[in-house]
Motif scaffolding. Structure first.
Motif, PDB file in Angstrom:
ATOM      1  N   LYS A  83       0.842  -1.210   0.000  1.00  0.00           N
ATOM      2  CA  LYS A  83       0.000   0.000   0.000  1.00  0.00           C
ATOM      3  C   LYS A  83       0.873   1.254   0.000  1.00  0.00           C
ATOM      4  O   LYS A  83       0.601   2.222  -0.696  1.00  0.00           O
ATOM      5  CB  LYS A  83      -0.916   0.019   1.228  1.00  0.00           C
ATOM      6  CG  LYS A  83      -2.159  -0.788   1.087  1.00  0.00           C
ATOM      7  CD  LYS A  83      -3.034  -0.620   2.322  1.00  0.00           C
ATOM      8  CE  LYS A  83      -4.234  -1.517   2.251  1.00  0.00           C
ATOM      9  NZ  LYS A  83      -5.047  -1.440   3.468  1.00  0.00           N
ATOM     10  N   LYS A  84       1.921   1.230   0.830  1.00  0.00           N
ATOM     11  CA  LYS A  84       2.800   2.398   0.947  1.00  0.00           C
ATOM     12  C   LYS A  84       3.708   2.551  -0.265  1.00  0.00           C
ATOM     13  O   LYS A  84       4.036   3.660  -0.673  1.00  0.00           O
ATOM     14  CB  LYS A  84       3.653   2.281   2.217  1.00  0.00           C
ATOM     15  CG  LYS A  84       4.443   3.521   2.528  1.00  0.00           C
ATOM     16  CD  LYS A  84       5.060   3.438   3.905  1.00  0.00           C
ATOM     17  CE  LYS A  84       5.811   4.710   4.238  1.00  0.00           C
ATOM     18  NZ  LYS A  84       6.380   4.662   5.587  1.00  0.00           N
ATOM     19  N   TYR A  85       4.115   1.423  -0.850  1.00  0.00           N
ATOM     20  CA  TYR A  85       4.997   1.414  -2.019  1.00  0.00           C
ATOM     21  C   TYR A  85       4.330   0.610  -3.133  1.00  0.00           C
ATOM     22  O   TYR A  85       4.709  -0.528  -3.406  1.00  0.00           O
ATOM     23  CB  TYR A  85       6.358   0.789  -1.670  1.00  0.00           C
ATOM     24  CG  TYR A  85       7.102   1.524  -0.585  1.00  0.00           C
ATOM     25  CD1 TYR A  85       7.891   2.637  -0.880  1.00  0.00           C
ATOM     26  CD2 TYR A  85       7.027   1.109   0.749  1.00  0.00           C
ATOM     27  CE1 TYR A  85       8.582   3.315   0.121  1.00  0.00           C
ATOM     28  CE2 TYR A  85       7.715   1.777   1.741  1.00  0.00           C
ATOM     29  CZ  TYR A  85       8.478   2.874   1.424  1.00  0.00           C
ATOM     30  OH  TYR A  85       9.161   3.540   2.419  1.00  0.00           O
ATOM     31  N   PRO A  86       3.306   1.205  -3.787  1.00  0.00           N
ATOM     32  CA  PRO A  86       2.562   0.451  -4.809  1.00  0.00           C
ATOM     33  C   PRO A  86       3.467   0.037  -5.970  1.00  0.00           C
ATOM     34  O   PRO A  86       4.327   0.808  -6.407  1.00  0.00           O
ATOM     35  CB  PRO A  86       1.492   1.420  -5.285  1.00  0.00           C
ATOM     36  CG  PRO A  86       1.686   2.692  -4.567  1.00  0.00           C
ATOM     37  CD  PRO A  86       2.825   2.563  -3.619  1.00  0.00           C
ATOM     38  N   PRO A  87       3.262  -1.180  -6.454  1.00  0.00           N
ATOM     39  CA  PRO A  87       4.151  -1.710  -7.490  1.00  0.00           C
ATOM     40  C   PRO A  87       3.931  -1.099  -8.875  1.00  0.00           C
ATOM     41  O   PRO A  87       2.807  -0.766  -9.240  1.00  0.00           O
ATOM     42  CB  PRO A  87       3.796  -3.193  -7.513  1.00  0.00           C
ATOM     43  CG  PRO A  87       2.400  -3.265  -7.023  1.00  0.00           C
ATOM     44  CD  PRO A  87       2.252  -2.145  -6.043  1.00  0.00           C
TER      45      PRO A  87
END
Length: 139
Positions: A83-87
């Motif tokens: 969620k914090k680092y969406p791919p």
């Protein structure tokens, strides 16, 4: 006649072994693709389906450093990480295998442009591959 029986038996054994080995390789490729797809789409649940019951999970950007975490807790941590680092993308780099262990390095690209180097270690258990170690290191 005896030689032809020995040759037939030898060919049968070789073909059977080749079949088992190609089956293992196809399963290995299938697992690698599931893991790639799970990380590329940020699907922690599917990825967690391939965890050992306890694993090592390290995410340096989140100060996560668990040497022995349960698969359920690891799934929740990864869900928050995705969620914090969406791919944006996930690509394998180096891959190798040694005595019932498969390992690889990869690059996890985040939608905001940053990258993580990923290290995955899998153990072969009951003719399947289970993730034992998962590291995300921010570049």
């Amino acid at each position: 006649m005896k030689n032809s029986k020995n040759i037939f038996f030898t060919l049968f054994v070789l073909c059977t072994l080749c079949g088992f080995m190609s089956g293992a390789n196809s399963r290995e490729a299938e697992i690698a693709e599931i893991i790639r797809g799970s990380i590329k789409t940020g699907n922690a649940h599917t990825l967690a389906g391939h965890f050992e019951r306890h694993l090592e999970l390290v995410i340096d950007a989140e100060q996560v450093d668990f040497r022995h975490v349960g698969e359920g807790q690891a799934e929740l941590i990864l869900k928050n990480f995705f969620k914090k680092y969406p791919p944006k993308d996930f690509k394998y780099g180096f891959q190798g295998m040694a005595s019932k262990v498969r390992y690889c390095t990869a690059t996890y690209q985040v939608a905001n442009g940053s990258n993580f180097q990923v290290y995955i270690l899998m153990r072969v258990t009951d003719k399947d591959y289970r993730i034992n170690t998962l590291h995300f290191k921010k570049e």
